[in-house]
Design an enzyme around this catalytic site. Structure first.
Site, PDB file in Angstrom:
ATOM      1  N   SER A  61       0.819  -1.210   0.000  1.00 13.50           N
ATOM      2  CA  SER A  61       0.000   0.000   0.000  1.00 13.50           C
ATOM      3  C   SER A  61       0.857   1.265   0.000  1.00 13.50           C
ATOM      4  O   SER A  61       2.011   1.258   0.435  1.00 13.50           O
ATOM      5  CB  SER A  61      -0.925   0.016   1.221  1.00 13.50           C
ATOM      6  OG  SER A  61      -1.730  -1.128   1.241  1.00 13.50           O
TER       7      SER A  61
HETATM    8  N1  SAM Z   1      -0.514  -4.923   4.231  1.00 10.77           N
HETATM    9  C1  SAM Z   1       0.180  -5.157   3.014  1.00 10.77           C
HETATM   10  C2  SAM Z   1       1.561  -4.587   2.980  1.00 10.77           C
HETATM   11  O1  SAM Z   1       1.936  -3.860   3.914  1.00 10.77           O
HETATM   12  O2  SAM Z   1       2.278  -4.886   2.018  1.00 10.77           O
HETATM   13  C3  SAM Z   1      -0.618  -4.705   1.811  1.00 10.77           C
HETATM   14  C4  SAM Z   1      -1.347  -5.795   1.282  1.00 10.77           C
HETATM   15  S1  SAM Z   1      -2.177  -5.788  -0.234  1.00 10.77           S
HETATM   16  C5  SAM Z   1      -2.844  -4.190  -0.444  1.00 10.77           C
HETATM   17  C6  SAM Z   1      -3.562  -6.812   0.295  1.00 10.77           C
HETATM   18  C7  SAM Z   1      -3.198  -8.236   0.592  1.00 10.77           C
HETATM   19  O3  SAM Z   1      -4.375  -8.898   1.055  1.00 10.77           O
HETATM   20  C8  SAM Z   1      -2.710  -9.033  -0.608  1.00 10.77           C
HETATM   21  O4  SAM Z   1      -1.452  -9.560  -0.344  1.00 10.77           O
HETATM   22  C9  SAM Z   1      -3.763 -10.123  -0.776  1.00 10.77           C
HETATM   23  O5  SAM Z   1      -3.250 -11.346  -1.252  1.00 10.77           O
HETATM   24  C10 SAM Z   1      -4.294 -10.239   0.640  1.00 10.77           C
HETATM   25  N2  SAM Z   1      -5.614 -10.870   0.783  1.00 10.77           N
HETATM   26  C11 SAM Z   1      -6.717 -10.736  -0.004  1.00 10.77           C
HETATM   27  N3  SAM Z   1      -7.729 -11.480   0.495  1.00 10.77           N
HETATM   28  C12 SAM Z   1      -7.261 -12.089   1.622  1.00 10.77           C
HETATM   29  C13 SAM Z   1      -7.816 -12.982   2.583  1.00 10.77           C
HETATM   30  N4  SAM Z   1      -9.094 -13.421   2.511  1.00 10.77           N
HETATM   31  N5  SAM Z   1      -7.044 -13.389   3.605  1.00 10.77           N
HETATM   32  C14 SAM Z   1      -5.744 -12.990   3.716  1.00 10.77           C
HETATM   33  N6  SAM Z   1      -5.163 -12.150   2.829  1.00 10.77           N
HETATM   34  C15 SAM Z   1      -5.913 -11.692   1.810  1.00 10.77           C
END
Ligand code: SAM
Length: 222
Positions: A62
C-alpha cells in the site's frame, strides 16, 4: 546508498506529516522501517515515493499515506493483540509491531506469506504468521484488541466483528471492487441488555485496495 535512503525516508515522513498524519508514534515507525526491504527488486528505487507498488501475485504494497492513515485510525496501544488480514509484503505488520503490539497476520497467497515471513524474521520482528483465508479471522488467538484489513471487502466480515474485544477497533476498506471507503468500527465496552455486542461505525474518504478474497469477501477472481 544507505545514507540516501535514510534521507529519502526522512523526506517521506515530512510529506506524510504535511498531508495530515499527526500521530508521532506512527511517523516515528515509518521513519525507522526500511521500506526498500519490502518491495520487489525492480521497484526499490521507488521505495520512498508516496505510492503503492506492485508485489508478486498481482498484489500491492500500500501507499505509505494509506498505511499511516490506517495505522493512526487503528490507535494501537503497547501490548495490544492485533490481527492484520492481508500480510502482503509485511510492511504494515512491521509498522504495527513498532508500536509495541503483538501482531498476528494472515495472507492467502502462499508465495507472499513465505516471503513476508522471511523478510520480517530476518530483520528481527517476532510476528505470528498464517497462510489462509483471513476473512474468517484467526479463531485460535481471538479475541483481538485491534483488527486491520488491508484489502477491499464487499462488507464487514461477521467473523471479524465476533473476534473483536469489547472496546476494540476494526479498520477495513468496504465498497465495490474498484473503490472503497475506509470504515472504523468500534465495539462498545458494554453489550446490549440482551447480551448482543454493540458496534458504531465511522467512514473516511475514498481509497482503492486490491480485493479481499475469501469466504466472507469477494469470490475468487482471475
Ligand atoms: N498490508 C500489506 C503490505 O503492507 O504490504 C498490503 C497488502 S495488499 C494491499 C492486500 C493483501 O491482502 C494481498 O497480499 C492479498 O493477497 C491479501 N488478501 C486478499 N484477500 C485475503 C484474505 N481473505 N485473507 C488474507 N489475505 C488476503
Amino acid at each position: 546508498m544507505g545514507i540516501i535512503q535514510d534521507k529519502l525516508r526522512e523526506l517521506l515522513v515530512a510529506q506524510l506529516e504535511k498531508e495530515g498524519i499527526g500521530d508521532k508514534r506512527v511517523l516515528e515507525a515509518i521513519g525507522k522501517i526500511r521500506r526498500e526491504n519490502f518491495v520487489i527488486d525492480e521497484m526499490k528505487k521507488y521505495a520512498y515515493d508516496n505510492i503503492a507498488l506492485p508485489l508478486e501475485g498481482n498484489q500491492t504494497i500500500s501507499q505509505p499515506f494509506t498505511v499511516a492513515f490506517m495505522t493512526q485510525l487503528l490507535d494501537v496501544r503497547k501490548d495490544d493483540k492485533v490481527l492484520e488480514v492481508g500480510t502482503g509484503s509485511g510492511y504494515q505488520s512491521a509498522v504495527i509491531k513498532e508500536l509495541g503490539a503483538d501482531v498476528y497476520t494472515v495472507e492467502r497467497i502462499e508465495q507472499l506469506y513465505k516471503k513476508a515471513k522471511q523478510t520480517l524474521t530476518s530483520i528481527g520482528y517476532e510476528i505470528h504468521f498464517r497462510c489462509g483465508d483471513g476473512t474468517l479471522g484467526w479463531k485460535e488467538f481471538a479475541p483481538f484488541d485491534r483488527i486491520i484489513v488491508t484489502a477491499g471487502a464487499p462488507q464487514v466480515p461477521r467473523e471479524l466483528l465476533l473476534q473483536l474485544k469489547p472496546g476494540g477497533k476494526l479498520v477495513i476498506p468496504v465498497g465495490s471492487k474498484s473503490a472503497q471507503e475506509l470504515f472504523l468500527v468500534e465495539r462498545s465496552l458494554q453489550d446490549s441488555p440482551d447480551d448482543e455486542p454493540l458496534y458504531s461505525r465511522a467512514k473516511y474518504f475514498d481509497f482503492k485496495f486490491v480485493p479481499l478474497i475469501g469466504e466472507e469477501g469477494w469470490k475468487e477472481i482471475n
